[in-house]
Design an enzyme around this catalytic site. Structure first.
Site, PDB file in Angstrom:
ATOM      1  N   LYS A  14       0.766  -1.317   0.221  1.00 41.86           N
ATOM      2  CA  LYS A  14      -0.009   0.111   0.015  1.00 41.86           C
ATOM      3  C   LYS A  14       0.876   1.307  -0.047  1.00 41.86           C
ATOM      4  CE  LYS A  14      -2.306  -0.674   3.688  1.00 41.86           C
ATOM      5  NZ  LYS A  14      -1.915  -2.081   4.402  1.00 41.86           N
ATOM      6  N   ARG A  89      -9.985   0.899   8.656  1.00 39.24           N
ATOM      7  CA  ARG A  89      -9.892  -0.194   9.009  1.00 39.24           C
ATOM      8  C   ARG A  89     -10.825  -1.342   9.625  1.00 39.24           C
ATOM      9  NH1 ARG A  89      -4.067   0.356   9.097  1.00 39.24           N
ATOM     10  NH2 ARG A  89      -2.549  -1.555   9.475  1.00 39.24           N
ATOM     11  N   ARG A 123      10.914  -7.725   6.061  1.00 37.06           N
ATOM     12  CA  ARG A 123      11.203  -6.227   5.861  1.00 37.06           C
ATOM     13  C   ARG A 123      12.164  -5.611   6.828  1.00 37.06           C
ATOM     14  NH1 ARG A 123       5.033  -3.920   5.162  1.00 37.06           N
ATOM     15  NH2 ARG A 123       4.685  -4.391   7.299  1.00 37.06           N
ATOM     16  N   ARG A 156      10.714  -3.522  12.021  1.00 36.67           N
ATOM     17  CA  ARG A 156       9.471  -2.560  12.779  1.00 36.67           C
ATOM     18  C   ARG A 156       9.088  -3.470  13.954  1.00 36.67           C
ATOM     19  NH1 ARG A 156       4.828  -0.799   8.370  1.00 36.67           N
ATOM     20  NH2 ARG A 156       3.677  -1.558  10.067  1.00 36.67           N
ATOM     21  N   ARG A 167      -2.242  -8.972  13.442  1.00 38.30           N
ATOM     22  CA  ARG A 167      -2.585  -8.209  12.075  1.00 38.30           C
ATOM     23  C   ARG A 167      -3.448  -8.686  11.222  1.00 38.30           C
ATOM     24  NH1 ARG A 167       2.827  -5.754  11.537  1.00 38.30           N
ATOM     25  NH2 ARG A 167       2.317  -4.679   9.707  1.00 38.30           N
TER      26      ARG A 167
HETATM   27  P1  AMP Z   1       0.210   0.208   9.303  1.00 37.56           P
HETATM   28  O1  AMP Z   1       1.356   0.861   8.720  1.00 37.56           O
HETATM   29  O2  AMP Z   1      -0.809   0.646   8.310  1.00 37.56           O
HETATM   30  O3  AMP Z   1       0.156  -1.298   9.074  1.00 37.56           O
HETATM   31  O4  AMP Z   1      -0.218   0.808  10.548  1.00 37.56           O
HETATM   32  C1  AMP Z   1       0.664   0.478  11.727  1.00 37.56           C
HETATM   33  C2  AMP Z   1      -0.221   0.184  12.924  1.00 37.56           C
HETATM   34  O5  AMP Z   1      -0.819   1.691  13.291  1.00 37.56           O
HETATM   35  C3  AMP Z   1      -1.193  -0.502  12.944  1.00 37.56           C
HETATM   36  O6  AMP Z   1      -0.832  -2.048  13.101  1.00 37.56           O
HETATM   37  C4  AMP Z   1      -2.256  -0.010  14.203  1.00 37.56           C
HETATM   38  O7  AMP Z   1      -1.781  -0.330  15.342  1.00 37.56           O
HETATM   39  C5  AMP Z   1      -2.250   1.408  14.003  1.00 37.56           C
HETATM   40  N1  AMP Z   1      -2.977   1.749  12.883  1.00 37.56           N
HETATM   41  C6  AMP Z   1      -2.870   2.473  11.421  1.00 37.56           C
HETATM   42  N2  AMP Z   1      -3.995   2.804  10.882  1.00 37.56           N
HETATM   43  C7  AMP Z   1      -5.146   2.272  11.677  1.00 37.56           C
HETATM   44  C8  AMP Z   1      -6.522   2.303  12.004  1.00 37.56           C
HETATM   45  N3  AMP Z   1      -7.152   2.785  10.694  1.00 37.56           N
HETATM   46  N4  AMP Z   1      -7.234   2.118  12.957  1.00 37.56           N
HETATM   47  C9  AMP Z   1      -6.496   1.582  13.841  1.00 37.56           C
HETATM   48  N5  AMP Z   1      -5.347   1.336  13.915  1.00 37.56           N
HETATM   49  C10 AMP Z   1      -4.596   1.872  13.062  1.00 37.56           C
END
Ligand code: AMP
Length: 221
Positions: A14, A89, A123, A156, A167
């Site tokens: 993404k 989400r 990663r 990460r 996740r």
């Molecule tokens: P990502 O980089 O999009 O995988 O986001 C990393 C982390 O940020 C996720 O595992 C969640 O803990 C938090 N996060 C990001 N976007 C959201 C969202 N829309 N709703 C809830 N938590 C989020």
């Protein structure tokens, strides 16, 4: 004005696809995960509130996420539009978003879970300049060091097998239903995320009727 949502399981590309779309179309890439990570790295109050949840791979509470998204979009620095990544989400976030903003299209990157595991667990990230690496397809020239700034690479905190399982579970249970909600109003473009980054980008542009992708720099993933 172009307003796109990009969805897909972790590791489906993404972030990369959003960046490729944004550069020549003058769109702003809004990554909710990046906003949270920035806050954690810079030890802000918000960062302290979300750090543990993020490390466990769990979702941050909806109120907090919605206020972050609202604040970011209210800046109106996106004259030509935006690509929002990592949001919504779950069903509630999708309803909030659709009440407040009109979306032109939803881009849905599809990747099987076993490929997600392979990609995510290899990663690596430079905590200094933000450059992403992948030990399978995009290795740094010197092991463990950033090609750009030489800083030591890290994994990460949420790229562990346990956090990835959490996740993936959240994605299938909570995020997939968002597609059904969007599907009632918006066109969803399903894109196979397995090919190279350039090919995936071209498929997105073909489906959305956008100008063809012209690589500015060579990409290796
Ligand atoms: P990502 O980089 O999009 O995988 O986001 C990393 C982390 O940020 C996720 O595992 C969640 O803990 C938090 N996060 C990001 N976007 C959201 C969202 N829309 N709703 C809830 N938590 C989020």
């Amino acid at each position: 004005m172009r307003k796109f949502v990009i969805m897909g399981v972790q590791g489906s590309g993404k972030g990369t696809q959003s960046e490729l779309l944004c550069t020549d179309l003058d769109l702003v890439h809004i990554s909710v995960g990046d906003i949270f990570r920035w806050n954690v790295q810079n030890h802000t109050k918000l960062g302290a509130q979300v750090r543990r949840t993020m490390t466990a791979g769990e979702l941050v509470g909806d109120d907090m996420v919605e206020s972050v998204v609202r604040e970011r979009l209210d800046r109106h620095d996106w004259n030509f539009g935006f690509v929002i990544d990592g949001f919504p989400r779950n069903g509630r976030q999708a309803e909030f978003f659709m009440e407040s903003y009109d979306i032109d299209a939803v881009i849905h990157l599809e990747l099987p879970d076993d490929e997600v595991r392979r990609r995510v667990l290899s990663r690596r990230l430079c905590p200094n300049c933000g450059m992403d690496y992948n030990l399978i397809a995009d290795r740094p020239e010197v092991e463990g060091r950033c090609d750009i700034c030489g800083h030591e690479l890290i994994t990460r905190a949420d790229d562990t097998p346990e956090a990835l399982d959490a996740r993936l579970r959240d994605y299938h249970q909570k995020t997939r239903p968002v597609l059904d909600i969007f599907g009632r109003k918006e066109v969803i473009h399903d894109i196979d995320a397995r090919p190279s980054a350039e090919e995936v980008q071209q498929s997105i542009r073909d489906q959305l009727g956008l100008p063809p992708y012209k690589p500015a720099v060579a990409l290796s993933t």
